[in-house]
Design an enzyme around this catalytic site. Structure first.
Site, PDB file in Angstrom:
ATOM      1  CD  GLU A 197      -6.957  -6.224   4.001  1.00  0.00           C
ATOM      2  OE1 GLU A 197      -7.334  -5.836   2.872  1.00  0.00           O
ATOM      3  OE2 GLU A 197      -6.170  -5.580   4.720  1.00  0.00           O
ATOM      4  CG  HIS A 233       0.968   6.284   4.843  1.00  0.00           C
ATOM      5  ND1 HIS A 233       0.065   7.281   5.161  1.00  0.00           N
ATOM      6  CD2 HIS A 233       0.484   5.145   5.381  1.00  0.00           C
ATOM      7  CE1 HIS A 233      -0.911   6.758   5.881  1.00  0.00           C
ATOM      8  NE2 HIS A 233      -0.686   5.464   6.021  1.00  0.00           N
ATOM      9  CB  THR A 282      -9.079   1.657   7.801  1.00  0.00           C
ATOM     10  OG1 THR A 282      -8.738   2.295   6.586  1.00  0.00           O
ATOM     11  CG2 THR A 282     -10.448   1.038   7.695  1.00  0.00           C
ATOM     12  CD  GLU A 301      -6.912  -0.390   1.649  1.00  0.00           C
ATOM     13  OE1 GLU A 301      -7.021   0.687   2.275  1.00  0.00           O
ATOM     14  OE2 GLU A 301      -6.063  -1.239   1.935  1.00  0.00           O
ATOM     15  NE  ARG A 329      -9.314   8.233   4.689  1.00  0.00           N
ATOM     16  CZ  ARG A 329      -9.392   7.363   5.692  1.00  0.00           C
ATOM     17  NH1 ARG A 329      -8.545   6.363   5.774  1.00  0.00           N
ATOM     18  NH2 ARG A 329     -10.299   7.483   6.615  1.00  0.00           N
ATOM     19  NE  ARG A 344      -7.581  11.249   5.691  1.00  0.00           N
ATOM     20  CZ  ARG A 344      -7.976  10.688   6.836  1.00  0.00           C
ATOM     21  NH1 ARG A 344      -7.120   9.967   7.531  1.00  0.00           N
ATOM     22  NH2 ARG A 344      -9.190  10.845   7.286  1.00  0.00           N
ATOM     23  CG  ASN A 403      -1.810   1.135   1.369  1.00  0.00           C
ATOM     24  OD1 ASN A 403      -1.418   2.266   1.088  1.00  0.00           O
ATOM     25  ND2 ASN A 403      -3.027   0.904   1.800  1.00  0.00           N
ATOM     26  CG  HIS A 441      -4.936  -1.681   9.676  1.00  0.00           C
ATOM     27  ND1 HIS A 441      -4.430  -0.977  10.730  1.00  0.00           N
ATOM     28  CD2 HIS A 441      -5.545  -0.776   8.881  1.00  0.00           C
ATOM     29  CE1 HIS A 441      -4.741   0.293  10.581  1.00  0.00           C
ATOM     30  NE2 HIS A 441      -5.408   0.453   9.466  1.00  0.00           N
ATOM     31  CG  HIS A 463      -8.202   3.977   1.503  1.00  0.00           C
ATOM     32  ND1 HIS A 463      -8.297   3.823   2.864  1.00  0.00           N
ATOM     33  CD2 HIS A 463      -9.441   4.310   1.080  1.00  0.00           C
ATOM     34  CE1 HIS A 463      -9.553   4.046   3.253  1.00  0.00           C
ATOM     35  NE2 HIS A 463     -10.265   4.356   2.174  1.00  0.00           N
TER      36      HIS A 463
HETATM   37  N1  PXP Z   1      -5.746  -3.108   4.775  1.00  0.00           N
HETATM   38  C1  PXP Z   1      -6.679  -2.135   4.808  1.00  0.00           C
HETATM   39  C2  PXP Z   1      -8.082  -2.497   4.477  1.00  0.00           C
HETATM   40  C3  PXP Z   1      -6.332  -0.813   5.119  1.00  0.00           C
HETATM   41  O1  PXP Z   1      -7.290   0.150   5.157  1.00  0.00           O
HETATM   42  C4  PXP Z   1      -4.975  -0.498   5.362  1.00  0.00           C
HETATM   43  C5  PXP Z   1      -4.588   0.918   5.636  1.00  0.00           C
HETATM   44  O2  PXP Z   1      -4.822   1.688   4.503  1.00  0.00           O
HETATM   45  C6  PXP Z   1      -4.042  -1.542   5.305  1.00  0.00           C
HETATM   46  C7  PXP Z   1      -4.448  -2.845   5.033  1.00  0.00           C
HETATM   47  C8  PXP Z   1      -2.592  -1.302   5.525  1.00  0.00           C
HETATM   48  O3  PXP Z   1      -2.372  -0.916   6.848  1.00  0.00           O
HETATM   49  P1  PXP Z   1      -0.960  -0.386   7.280  1.00  0.00           P
HETATM   50  O4  PXP Z   1      -0.720   0.893   6.552  1.00  0.00           O
HETATM   51  O5  PXP Z   1      -1.081  -0.224   8.754  1.00  0.00           O
HETATM   52  O6  PXP Z   1       0.036  -1.454   6.880  1.00  0.00           O
END
Ligand code: PXP
Length: 241
Positions: free
Chosen positions: A150, A9, A100, A69, A44, A48, A6, A190, A42
């Protein structure tokens, strides 16, 4: 087991100056060179970090499956259908949250989720629901027609004592067991990082891990390719145990 990286960030850092760099699409390409099997973003409601243009660029550039996402809103369903990513993961979304914070409250949103799954399936897009490690939520998920779930690993990642870690892992194991029993494909994600990933990666029925913040944080210091390679190594090692 697949690792989907992901890159939200990377866009968070770009948005700190409302400029053009760092580019999350470039980070995604480097993640793939480092061994990522998929890329996740994601989009949003408040845009953001990832924006519509990122989605468009990544959809065209990325050679591995793109997982989008999003909240199950009409606006997002239309965006997903137009972009046609390989998969959509439906997540709950609150404007005030930093990230999330929990899985979907599936039972209270059955109608909306079932509608979203059907629309996305109609466009040939696979669907996953982000759920808490709760067998009840997983049973409800099946009724929406989703292909996958998930499992939210945030509580496990935040557990601060060995006994809490054990307890949270047990919940994840029970949830994975229920999903497999119902014939759903199971992903997890997550809060996973280089210190806590292996216990989850070792669960054989989990097909994919979705990791963002931990990898991007390391990438800032060692580079994206290297950060992904290190995570893949830990996952591969855990699968051999
Ligand atoms: N899975 C989902 C559904 C999420 O919303 C996120 C955060 O965007 C992640 C996984 C990844 O989480 P992390 O950034 O804490 O690794």
């Amino acid at each position: 087991m697949i690792l989907s990286v992901n890159v939200d960030h990377v866009a968070t850092l770009r948005q700190a100056r409302l400029g053009r760099e760092p580019d999350p699409a470039a980070a995604a390409v480097l993640a793939v060179l480092g061994g990522a099997d998929g890329v996740t973003i994601h989009l949003r409601e408040d845009r953001r970090h990832i924006n519509d243009s990122d989605l468009d660029v990544m959809r065209r550039m990325i050679t591995v499956p793109l997982n989008l996402e999003m909240a199950a809103t009409d606006e997002m369903i239309e965006k997903a259908i137009a972009a046609a990513p390989a998969m959509v993961t439906l997540v709950p979304e609150k404007r005030q949250e930093l990230t999330t914070e929990g899985g979907l409250d599936v039972s209270s949103q059955m109608e909306r989720l079932t509608y979203a799954v059907a629309r996305l399936h109609g466009a040939g897009i696979e669907v996953s629901l982000f759920v808490n490690p709760s067998p009840e939520d997983i049973e409800h998920s099946l009724s929406t027609g989703t292909d996958r779930v998930e499992i939210h690993t945030g509580q496990y990642a935040n557990a601060s004592t060995p006994s809490m870690v054990k307890q949270e892992l047990q919940k994840i194991l029970a949830a994975v067991g229920k999903a497999v029993e119902l014939g759903l494909t199971v992903n997890a994600g997550h809060g996973l990082n280089y210190h806590n990933v292996q216990a989850v990666a070792a669960i054989k029925s989990v097909s994919g891990l979705y990791i963002g913040h931990g990898i991007v944080s390391r990438a800032v210091l060692v580079g994206m390719e290297q950060a992904v390679r290190q995570m893949k190594q830990l996952i591969t090692q855990a699968r051999l145990t």
